[in-house]
Design a protein around this motif. Structure first.
Motif, PDB file in Angstrom:
ATOM      1  N   ALA A   5      10.178  -8.634   5.112  1.00  0.00           N
ATOM      2  CA  ALA A   5       9.864  -8.695   6.534  1.00  0.00           C
ATOM      3  C   ALA A   5      10.121  -7.380   7.259  1.00  0.00           C
ATOM      4  CB  ALA A   5      10.666  -9.820   7.186  1.00  0.00           C
ATOM      5  N   ASP A   6      11.035  -6.557   6.724  1.00  0.00           N
ATOM      6  CA  ASP A   6      11.439  -5.342   7.438  1.00  0.00           C
ATOM      7  C   ASP A   6      10.836  -4.070   6.854  1.00  0.00           C
ATOM      8  OD1 ASP A   6      12.806  -5.378   5.073  1.00  0.00           O
ATOM      9  OD2 ASP A   6      14.809  -5.155   5.958  1.00  0.00           O
ATOM     10  N   GLN A   7       9.798  -4.188   6.030  1.00  0.00           N
ATOM     11  CA  GLN A   7       9.245  -3.007   5.370  1.00  0.00           C
ATOM     12  C   GLN A   7       8.004  -2.445   6.056  1.00  0.00           C
ATOM     13  OE1 GLN A   7       8.952  -4.498   1.335  1.00  0.00           O
ATOM     14  NE2 GLN A   7      10.889  -3.524   0.765  1.00  0.00           N
ATOM     15  N   GLY A   8       7.705  -2.933   7.260  1.00  0.00           N
ATOM     16  CA  GLY A   8       6.569  -2.414   7.998  1.00  0.00           C
ATOM     17  C   GLY A   8       6.604  -0.906   8.198  1.00  0.00           C
ATOM     18  N   PRO A   9       7.749  -0.329   8.588  1.00  0.00           N
ATOM     19  CA  PRO A   9       7.784   1.121   8.782  1.00  0.00           C
ATOM     20  C   PRO A   9       7.457   1.892   7.502  1.00  0.00           C
ATOM     21  CG  PRO A   9       9.647   0.095   9.895  1.00  0.00           C
ATOM     22  CD  PRO A   9       8.995  -0.980   9.075  1.00  0.00           C
ATOM     23  N   ARG A  10       7.843   1.376   6.362  1.00  0.00           N
ATOM     24  CA  ARG A  10       7.525   2.061   5.101  1.00  0.00           C
ATOM     25  C   ARG A  10       6.034   2.002   4.821  1.00  0.00           C
ATOM     26  NH1 ARG A  10      11.768  -0.465   1.017  1.00  0.00           N
ATOM     27  NH2 ARG A  10      10.422   0.593  -0.484  1.00  0.00           N
ATOM     28  N   ALA A  11       5.421   0.857   5.115  1.00  0.00           N
ATOM     29  CA  ALA A  11       3.971   0.756   4.945  1.00  0.00           C
ATOM     30  C   ALA A  11       3.259   1.700   5.913  1.00  0.00           C
ATOM     31  CB  ALA A  11       3.514  -0.682   5.158  1.00  0.00           C
ATOM     32  N   ALA A  12       3.758   1.778   7.154  1.00  0.00           N
ATOM     33  CA  ALA A  12       3.162   2.677   8.136  1.00  0.00           C
ATOM     34  C   ALA A  12       3.301   4.130   7.711  1.00  0.00           C
ATOM     35  CB  ALA A  12       3.813   2.465   9.507  1.00  0.00           C
ATOM     36  N   GLY A  59       2.979   5.160   4.701  1.00  0.00           N
ATOM     37  CA  GLY A  59       2.094   5.453   3.575  1.00  0.00           C
ATOM     38  C   GLY A  59       2.448   4.773   2.276  1.00  0.00           C
ATOM     39  N   GLU A  60       3.582   4.070   2.202  1.00  0.00           N
ATOM     40  CA  GLU A  60       3.904   3.371   0.954  1.00  0.00           C
ATOM     41  C   GLU A  60       2.943   2.212   0.757  1.00  0.00           C
ATOM     42  OE1 GLU A  60       7.638   1.199  -1.362  1.00  0.00           O
ATOM     43  OE2 GLU A  60       8.006   2.415   0.433  1.00  0.00           O
ATOM     44  N   ARG A  61       2.456   2.059  -0.465  1.00  0.00           N
ATOM     45  CA  ARG A  61       1.469   1.020  -0.748  1.00  0.00           C
ATOM     46  C   ARG A  61       2.131  -0.139  -1.478  1.00  0.00           C
ATOM     47  NH1 ARG A  61      -3.564   2.116   1.494  1.00  0.00           N
ATOM     48  NH2 ARG A  61      -3.675  -0.083   0.924  1.00  0.00           N
ATOM     49  N   PHE A  62       2.121  -1.296  -0.832  1.00  0.00           N
ATOM     50  CA  PHE A  62       2.659  -2.511  -1.425  1.00  0.00           C
ATOM     51  C   PHE A  62       1.556  -3.345  -2.079  1.00  0.00           C
ATOM     52  CE2 PHE A  62       5.580  -1.185   1.865  1.00  0.00           C
ATOM     53  CZ  PHE A  62       6.823  -1.323   1.261  1.00  0.00           C
ATOM     54  N   ASP A  63       0.307  -2.867  -1.998  1.00  0.00           N
ATOM     55  CA  ASP A  63      -0.817  -3.572  -2.607  1.00  0.00           C
ATOM     56  C   ASP A  63      -1.204  -2.888  -3.919  1.00  0.00           C
ATOM     57  OD1 ASP A  63      -1.739  -1.207  -1.526  1.00  0.00           O
ATOM     58  OD2 ASP A  63      -3.652  -2.054  -0.863  1.00  0.00           O
ATOM     59  N   ASN A  64      -2.196  -3.448  -4.608  1.00  0.00           N
ATOM     60  CA  ASN A  64      -2.705  -2.828  -5.833  1.00  0.00           C
ATOM     61  C   ASN A  64      -4.152  -3.260  -6.041  1.00  0.00           C
ATOM     62  OD1 ASN A  64      -3.184  -1.700  -8.345  1.00  0.00           O
ATOM     63  ND2 ASN A  64      -1.173  -2.249  -9.167  1.00  0.00           N
ATOM     64  N   PRO A  65      -5.075  -2.730  -5.229  1.00  0.00           N
ATOM     65  CA  PRO A  65      -6.467  -3.167  -5.342  1.00  0.00           C
ATOM     66  C   PRO A  65      -7.096  -2.869  -6.693  1.00  0.00           C
ATOM     67  CG  PRO A  65      -6.241  -1.311  -3.831  1.00  0.00           C
ATOM     68  CD  PRO A  65      -4.870  -1.778  -4.132  1.00  0.00           C
ATOM     69  N   GLN A  66      -6.623  -1.814  -7.364  1.00  0.00           N
ATOM     70  CA  GLN A  66      -7.186  -1.518  -8.686  1.00  0.00           C
ATOM     71  C   GLN A  66      -6.845  -2.623  -9.684  1.00  0.00           C
ATOM     72  OE1 GLN A  66      -6.045   2.281 -10.310  1.00  0.00           O
ATOM     73  NE2 GLN A  66      -7.473   2.137 -12.024  1.00  0.00           N
ATOM     74  N   ARG A  78       4.417 -11.657   4.795  1.00  0.00           N
ATOM     75  CA  ARG A  78       4.416 -10.298   5.353  1.00  0.00           C
ATOM     76  C   ARG A  78       3.362  -9.441   4.666  1.00  0.00           C
ATOM     77  NH1 ARG A  78       3.391  -6.769   7.572  1.00  0.00           N
ATOM     78  NH2 ARG A  78       4.566  -5.088   8.547  1.00  0.00           N
ATOM     79  N   TRP A  79       3.150  -9.628   3.364  1.00  0.00           N
ATOM     80  CA  TRP A  79       2.106  -8.905   2.624  1.00  0.00           C
ATOM     81  C   TRP A  79       0.732  -9.295   3.180  1.00  0.00           C
ATOM     82  CZ3 TRP A  79      -2.275  -8.965  -0.283  1.00  0.00           C
ATOM     83  CH2 TRP A  79      -2.484  -7.961  -1.235  1.00  0.00           C
ATOM     84  N   ALA A  80       0.539 -10.589   3.418  1.00  0.00           N
ATOM     85  CA  ALA A  80      -0.747 -11.057   3.950  1.00  0.00           C
ATOM     86  C   ALA A  80      -1.027 -10.459   5.320  1.00  0.00           C
ATOM     87  CB  ALA A  80      -0.761 -12.584   4.024  1.00  0.00           C
ATOM     88  N   GLU A  81       0.006 -10.307   6.120  1.00  0.00           N
ATOM     89  CA  GLU A  81      -0.180  -9.693   7.442  1.00  0.00           C
ATOM     90  C   GLU A  81      -0.516  -8.209   7.326  1.00  0.00           C
ATOM     91  OE1 GLU A  81       2.784 -12.552  10.104  1.00  0.00           O
ATOM     92  OE2 GLU A  81       3.441 -10.545   9.515  1.00  0.00           O
ATOM     93  N   GLU A  82       0.063  -7.539   6.350  1.00  0.00           N
ATOM     94  CA  GLU A  82      -0.182  -6.108   6.175  1.00  0.00           C
ATOM     95  C   GLU A  82      -1.579  -5.848   5.594  1.00  0.00           C
ATOM     96  OE1 GLU A  82       0.832  -2.183   6.673  1.00  0.00           O
ATOM     97  OE2 GLU A  82       2.089  -3.912   7.192  1.00  0.00           O
ATOM     98  N   TYR A  83      -2.041  -6.762   4.724  1.00  0.00           N
ATOM     99  CA  TYR A  83      -3.317  -6.571   4.031  1.00  0.00           C
ATOM    100  C   TYR A  83      -4.209  -7.811   4.207  1.00  0.00           C
ATOM    101  CZ  TYR A  83      -0.401  -3.009   1.789  1.00  0.00           C
ATOM    102  OH  TYR A  83       0.457  -1.964   1.561  1.00  0.00           O
ATOM    103  N   PRO A  84      -4.599  -8.117   5.436  1.00  0.00           N
ATOM    104  CA  PRO A  84      -5.374  -9.347   5.664  1.00  0.00           C
ATOM    105  C   PRO A  84      -6.736  -9.349   4.971  1.00  0.00           C
ATOM    106  CG  PRO A  84      -5.322  -7.993   7.650  1.00  0.00           C
ATOM    107  CD  PRO A  84      -4.337  -7.392   6.694  1.00  0.00           C
TER     108      PRO A  84
END
Length: 296
Positions: free
Chosen positions: A97-104, A106-113, A132-138
């Protein structure tokens, strides 16, 4: 640095830490406590039909005595088609829940490849996603949740622990557990995901009787694993692949990760795991099929 260490601990707890990482099952103590014999009995129960969001009936397990949340970790001997060579690959899409600043930053918590490779190889899989992942990558949530190859299951909203201690994760209070899970389901719905199933994976794999009792009102089946991939922070894709290939048996359930920054070699490992298991006669299934009778 402290936040990075915390994420590493969380991913190790999800099963990415190699052979020494705990592998909770209905018969094995979890990372922060052992499920009671009553929970074990629930885990061995026959699946009962339930309705997942946007889907028809999907198999779940009946609650244990007193409404304890049931726990599933693999297709057990004696279950229908238990000797069938099927395996469920599951991928934890972790973001706390508190990792929004890291995503902002540039850290990537997804893996589209990784998702693209699963699609190219036509691999059925279950993604255990935090809200929280779903909110970051809707957009990715909607795409994964609309693809018939995949189903989305619940990995909590916050990725905080449901039992303590649990690899240094902050804890969710018992009265808040059901709300945390529901908040994740709401995030999937808000993103437009369709293929959502009523399964839940405890952050860190940590649970105890109190968590199983507190989570009862959520009406979910908890899903653990019997094969640890060791992909969290791994640098050697072949080592990850070998660990999975050595561990898989008919009816196995494998835990991996869909988090690019923290599990960077998972996609390369999948490119080896999938053809080698297929050469051994294995078929890839979602958790919903593994938990059911194994037939299409």
């Amino acid at each position: 640095m402290a936040a990075f260490v915390l994420l590493g601990a969380a991913l190790v707890g999800c099963g990415g830490g190699g052979a020494e990482a705990p592998v909770p099952t209905a018969k094995t103590p979890a990372a922060s406590g052992s499920p009671s014999p009553r929970a074990d009995a629930a885990a061995g129960a026959e699946p009962a039909p339930a309705r997942g969001a946007g889907r028809g009936a999907v198999p779940t397990m009946a609650p244990g005595p007193g409404g304890l949340t049931p726990v599933y970790s693999r297709r057990v001997a004696g279950a229908p088609n238990s000797a069938e060579k099927v395996v469920a690959l599951t991928f934890d899409a972790d973001m706390t829940a508190d990792q929004g600043p890291r995503a902002a930053g540039g850290e990537r918590f997804d893996n589209p490849q990784l998702i693209a490779t699963l699609r190219r190889l036509k691999v059925d899989a279950t993604v255990f996603m935090t809200g929280r992942w779903a909110e970051e990558y809707p957009d990715q949530t909607r795409s994964i949740g609309g693809d018939p190859l995949f189903e989305i299951a619940n990995h909590s909203y916050s990725h905080y622990a449901f039992a303590s201690p649990c690899y240094g994760l902050p804890a969710v209070a018992g009265p808040d557990m059901t709300a945390d899970v529901q908040r994740a389901f709401d995030a999937f719905r808000d993103a437009g995901a369709v293929n959502v199933v009523p399964y839940f994976r405890f952050p860190g794999g940590c649970y105890d009787d109190a968590a199983l009792r507190s989570l009862g009102p959520a009406g979910v089946t908890a899903v653990q694993w019997d094969v640890v991939s060791g992909d969290a922070f791994a640098k050697d894709a072949d080592a990850v692949a070998e660990q999975v290939l050595d561990g898989v048996k008919p009816g196995s359930l494998v835990v991996m990760h869909c988090t690019r920054s923290a599990a960077p070699v998972t996609e390369r490992a999948i490119r080896r795991i999938v053809p080698e298991l297929r050469a051994r006669g294995y078929r890839f299934v979602k958790v919903s099929e593994l938990m059911g009778n194994g037939t299409r």
